[in-house]
Design a protein around this motif. Structure first.
Motif, PDB file in Angstrom:
ATOM      1  N   UNK A   4       0.806  -1.215   0.000  1.00  0.00           N
ATOM      2  CA  UNK A   4       0.000   0.000   0.000  1.00  0.00           C
ATOM      3  C   UNK A   4       0.846   1.275   0.000  1.00  0.00           C
ATOM      4  N   UNK A   5       2.060   1.227   0.540  1.00  0.00           N
ATOM      5  CA  UNK A   5       2.897   2.425   0.604  1.00  0.00           C
ATOM      6  C   UNK A   5       3.910   2.512  -0.527  1.00  0.00           C
ATOM      7  N   UNK A   6       3.885   1.558  -1.450  1.00  0.00           N
ATOM      8  CA  UNK A   6       4.824   1.562  -2.562  1.00  0.00           C
ATOM      9  C   UNK A   6       4.136   2.031  -3.838  1.00  0.00           C
ATOM     10  N   UNK A   7       4.853   2.756  -4.663  1.00  0.00           N
ATOM     11  CA  UNK A   7       4.329   3.163  -5.954  1.00  0.00           C
ATOM     12  C   UNK A   7       3.317   4.287  -5.870  1.00  0.00           C
ATOM     13  N   UNK A   8       2.665   4.545  -7.004  1.00  0.00           N
ATOM     14  CA  UNK A   8       1.680   5.626  -7.098  1.00  0.00           C
ATOM     15  C   UNK A   8       0.355   5.198  -6.473  1.00  0.00           C
ATOM     16  N   UNK A   9      -0.375   6.157  -5.901  1.00  0.00           N
ATOM     17  CA  UNK A   9      -1.677   5.812  -5.339  1.00  0.00           C
ATOM     18  C   UNK A   9      -2.652   5.385  -6.437  1.00  0.00           C
ATOM     19  N   UNK A  10      -3.652   4.596  -6.052  1.00  0.00           N
ATOM     20  CA  UNK A  10      -4.642   4.154  -7.040  1.00  0.00           C
ATOM     21  C   UNK A  10      -5.707   5.236  -7.230  1.00  0.00           C
ATOM     22  N   UNK A  11      -6.736   4.909  -8.006  1.00  0.00           N
ATOM     23  CA  UNK A  11      -7.767   5.887  -8.355  1.00  0.00           C
ATOM     24  C   UNK A  11      -8.619   6.348  -7.174  1.00  0.00           C
ATOM     25  N   UNK A  12      -8.555   5.627  -6.050  1.00  0.00           N
ATOM     26  CA  UNK A  12      -9.332   6.060  -4.890  1.00  0.00           C
ATOM     27  C   UNK A  12      -8.731   7.279  -4.221  1.00  0.00           C
ATOM     28  N   UNK A  13      -7.478   7.559  -4.535  1.00  0.00           N
ATOM     29  CA  UNK A  13      -6.801   8.711  -3.949  1.00  0.00           C
ATOM     30  C   UNK A  13      -6.587   9.733  -5.047  1.00  0.00           C
TER      31      UNK A  13
END
Length: 110
Positions: A4-13
């Protein structure tokens, strides 16, 4: 699945958040907000453990006992349940803790 803390946030954020009671989109939290969020949840876990100790001291757990259900029938296991007002007090206290943490975190992260 990525951590959850790796990479780009998903569309919910997203950066463009419209106010909503049910929050279909979330905003990114600052480091200070994340730290406070974690501290609130940590203290809540401590209170939860203390509340459970108080309940267990006042209303000790009852061992599950076999009960004979009739001639030739198998036994069933029944657990004793306290239904006195003290049980309600502990239930309401835990529920209030859950609500306090939920609303405070919702206010922090809204």
């Amino acid at each position: 699945m990525a951590h959850v803390y790796e990479g780009a946030p998903d569309d919910r954020q997203a950066g463009d958040i419209k106010p909503s009671r049910f929050r279909p989109k979330y905003r990114a939290l600052t480091d200070a907000e994340k730290a406070l969020h974690d501290a609130i949840k940590g203290k809540a876990a401590e209170l939860e453990a203390l509340f459970e100790r108080a309940r267990d001291l006042r209303i000790p757990a009852v061992e599950i006992q076999p009960v004979n259900v009739g001639d030739g029938a198998e036994s069933i296991m029944v657990e004793g349940v306290s239904v006195g007002p003290e049980w309600e007090y502990f239930h309401d206290g835990m529920k209030s803790l859950e609500l306090a943490v939920m609303w405070t975190v919702k206010g922090l992260t809204a």
